[in-house]
Scaffold this motif. Structure first.
Motif, PDB file in Angstrom:
ATOM      1  N   VAL A 130      82.525  75.716 136.705  1.00 48.13           N
ATOM      2  CA  VAL A 130      82.119  74.481 137.365  1.00 48.13           C
ATOM      3  C   VAL A 130      80.669  74.597 137.822  1.00 48.13           C
ATOM      4  CG1 VAL A 130      82.524  72.943 139.331  1.00 48.13           C
ATOM      5  CG2 VAL A 130      84.469  73.985 138.138  1.00 48.13           C
ATOM      6  N   GLN A 131      79.872  73.613 137.473  1.00 49.41           N
ATOM      7  CA  GLN A 131      78.497  73.520 137.957  1.00 49.41           C
ATOM      8  C   GLN A 131      78.460  72.442 139.030  1.00 49.41           C
ATOM      9  OE1 GLN A 131      75.594  72.583 134.952  1.00 49.41           O
ATOM     10  NE2 GLN A 131      73.846  72.917 136.310  1.00 49.41           N
ATOM     11  N   GLN A 132      78.099  72.830 140.243  1.00 48.39           N
ATOM     12  CA  GLN A 132      78.129  71.897 141.360  1.00 48.39           C
ATOM     13  C   GLN A 132      76.780  71.195 141.536  1.00 48.39           C
ATOM     14  OE1 GLN A 132      80.193  73.371 144.962  1.00 48.39           O
ATOM     15  NE2 GLN A 132      80.665  75.235 143.784  1.00 48.39           N
ATOM     16  N   PHE A 133      76.848  69.871 141.637  1.00 46.24           N
ATOM     17  CA  PHE A 133      75.664  69.050 141.887  1.00 46.24           C
ATOM     18  C   PHE A 133      75.808  68.447 143.281  1.00 46.24           C
ATOM     19  CE2 PHE A 133      75.934  69.410 137.337  1.00 46.24           C
ATOM     20  CZ  PHE A 133      74.612  69.480 136.905  1.00 46.24           C
TER      21      PHE A 133
ATOM     22  N   LEU B  50      82.403  59.151 136.426  1.00 46.11           N
ATOM     23  CA  LEU B  50      83.754  59.677 136.188  1.00 46.11           C
ATOM     24  C   LEU B  50      84.500  58.804 135.183  1.00 46.11           C
ATOM     25  CD1 LEU B  50      84.741  60.510 139.881  1.00 46.11           C
ATOM     26  CD2 LEU B  50      84.562  62.193 138.050  1.00 46.11           C
ATOM     27  N   GLN B  51      84.366  57.500 135.338  1.00 47.78           N
ATOM     28  CA  GLN B  51      85.053  56.585 134.430  1.00 47.78           C
ATOM     29  C   GLN B  51      84.498  56.674 133.010  1.00 47.78           C
ATOM     30  OE1 GLN B  51      84.388  53.032 136.822  1.00 47.78           O
ATOM     31  NE2 GLN B  51      86.557  52.902 137.297  1.00 47.78           N
ATOM     32  N   LEU B  52      83.182  56.880 132.909  1.00 48.38           N
ATOM     33  CA  LEU B  52      82.532  56.955 131.597  1.00 48.38           C
ATOM     34  C   LEU B  52      82.651  58.343 130.972  1.00 48.38           C
ATOM     35  CD1 LEU B  52      79.248  54.998 132.432  1.00 48.38           C
ATOM     36  CD2 LEU B  52      81.112  54.200 130.961  1.00 48.38           C
TER      37      LEU B  52
ATOM     38  N   VAL C 231      84.052  65.970 137.556  1.00 48.02           N
ATOM     39  CA  VAL C 231      84.815  66.116 138.793  1.00 48.02           C
ATOM     40  C   VAL C 231      83.947  65.649 139.951  1.00 48.02           C
ATOM     41  CG1 VAL C 231      86.251  67.683 140.178  1.00 48.02           C
ATOM     42  CG2 VAL C 231      85.762  68.244 137.794  1.00 48.02           C
ATOM     43  N   ALA C 232      84.587  65.141 141.012  1.00 48.14           N
ATOM     44  CA  ALA C 232      83.812  64.726 142.184  1.00 48.14           C
ATOM     45  C   ALA C 232      84.660  64.818 143.441  1.00 48.14           C
ATOM     46  CB  ALA C 232      83.297  63.301 142.010  1.00 48.14           C
TER      47      ALA C 232
ATOM     48  N   ILE D  80      89.628  64.230 145.909  1.00 46.40           N
ATOM     49  CA  ILE D  80      89.120  65.056 144.811  1.00 46.40           C
ATOM     50  C   ILE D  80      89.579  64.421 143.517  1.00 46.40           C
ATOM     51  CG2 ILE D  80      89.176  67.316 143.687  1.00 46.40           C
ATOM     52  CD1 ILE D  80      89.864  67.071 147.393  1.00 46.40           C
ATOM     53  N   ILE D  81      88.609  64.038 142.672  1.00 46.51           N
ATOM     54  CA  ILE D  81      88.899  63.243 141.471  1.00 46.51           C
ATOM     55  C   ILE D  81      88.350  63.940 140.231  1.00 46.51           C
ATOM     56  CG2 ILE D  81      88.358  61.063 140.288  1.00 46.51           C
ATOM     57  CD1 ILE D  81      88.512  59.672 142.944  1.00 46.51           C
ATOM     58  N   VAL D  82      89.119  63.866 139.141  1.00 46.54           N
ATOM     59  CA  VAL D  82      88.665  64.377 137.849  1.00 46.54           C
ATOM     60  C   VAL D  82      88.619  63.217 136.861  1.00 46.54           C
ATOM     61  CG1 VAL D  82      91.001  65.034 137.120  1.00 46.54           C
ATOM     62  CG2 VAL D  82      89.037  66.145 136.068  1.00 46.54           C
ATOM     63  N   SER D  83      87.667  63.264 135.950  1.00 45.77           N
ATOM     64  CA  SER D  83      87.538  62.210 134.949  1.00 45.77           C
ATOM     65  C   SER D  83      88.717  62.244 133.981  1.00 45.77           C
ATOM     66  CB  SER D  83      86.238  62.405 134.170  1.00 45.77           C
ATOM     67  OG  SER D  83      86.188  61.528 133.065  1.00 45.77           O
TER      68      SER D  83
END
Length: 329
Positions: A66-69, A84-86, A91-92, A243-246
């Protein structure tokens, strides 16, 4: 026949060599998952990011990195949700202030003075009501893994100490684009000013707003004591995170990897809760030491001031659901 064999031999040797190279070559390394959130890696958002990354790395034997921004590096929360939708963001960690525009029903947890304390809030989110709400995200092109947490929101400003609703009247306060919060502040007499988080520090420094409202976890990690004089412990609304994943990532996973992502999400949410539990104890003293004047408030008076807004809250979410939340033990 012999001539034909002579032509075939080099070709077969070449094919065999190519096959051997293919077998010997390692699989291409999987690109790191891009994880976005609004605050620093030293914040509760960063605690979630670190826990998520560690769980995936260890659980997959290094397959998933995981690369965190951090610090809104990939945009504000609205842009992150669209990413995320696109599928341009994997992950966010997001506040419900942003997600309510995509999953309106989940905004019920943002109703002011509905959740009493951290134990009450966590029991609601971990129970049937909260888990059913996570499932609603799937209908909006998002996969919600778990609830995270920011804590209870408090008011800061540069004008005066606030102990009563009367003290807060006329203050120009930055809010999220959250109509539930905006309606409550208007009832109190506060002048709500919706603004994206990346713009807030500059607005406070320039005096275009008097203050803002956020949980202690944000106030401390964002170093708001550098630009704000007064903290009022209003605890006016509980602030969950999610916590959401695409779907473009999640839907391609095996059942085993989906379970690992679910575990990573839960660990991320728990890391946020642990951070919040700690800062609720230490944060006030830290901010006092950094020069902020801290006031306790008449919370019952603030709750009474926003009561007129409950007419709309009951209509929007249903009086039954609000009462179920309120009565959860």
């Amino acid at each position: 026949m012999r001539k034909s064999t002579q032509w075939l031999a080099p070709a077969l040797l070449s094919m065999a060599a190519a096959a051997a190279l293919t077998v010997a070559a390692p699989a291409a390394a999987q690109a790191p998952l891009k994880m976005a959130y609004a605050l620093s890696q030293q914040s509760h958002y960063g605690a979630a990011g670190n826990a998520f990354a560690k769980t995936l790395d260890e659980g997959s034997g290094g397959k998933y990195k995981v690369q965190q921004f951090a610090n809104s590096a990939l945009g504000g929360e609205r842009e992150v949700i669209e990413g995320l939708q696109l599928g341009t963001i994997d992950v966010a960690v997001l506040s419900t202030g942003a997600t309510m525009n995509f999953v309106p029903s989940a905004a019920v947890f943002d109703v002011p003075f509905l959740l009493r304390d951290l134990d009450h809030a966590r029991n609601v989110l971990d129970g049937e009501i909260g888990q059913n709400m996570l499932a609603e995200f799937n209908k909006r092109g998002l996969v919600a893994l778990a609830w995270g947490e920011q804590g209870f929101r408090h008011l800061t400003n540069n004008v005066r100490p606030v102990s009563t609703p009367e003290d807060a009247k006329g203050l120009k306060i930055r809010t999220t684009e959250n109509q539930l919060h905006i309606a409550a502040f208007r009832e109190i007499g506060i002048l709500p000013t919706p603004m994206a988080w990346p713009e807030v520090m500059t607005a406070l420094q320039q005096g275009t707003i008097d203050g803002q409202e956020n949980p202690l976890s944000v106030i401390t990690s964002a170093k708001l004591s550098q630009v704000q004089k007064h903290l009022a412990l209003t605890g006016h609304v509980y602030a969950p995170a999610v916590i959401i994943v695409s779907p473009s990532v999640y839907e391609g996973l095996s059942a085993e990897d989906k379970a690992l992502f679910q575990k990573a999400g839960k660990n991320a949410g728990q890391a946020m809760r642990d951070f919040v539990s700690d800062v609720e104890v230490s944060g006030v003293e830290q901010l006092k030491n950094e020069g902020m004047q801290v006031t306790e408030v008449d919370r019952a008076a603030f709750a009474k001031a926003v009561e007129p807004a409950y007419k709309d809250y009951n209509k929007r979410f249903g009086e039954k659901l609000i009462e179920q939340i309120r009565s959860t033990q």
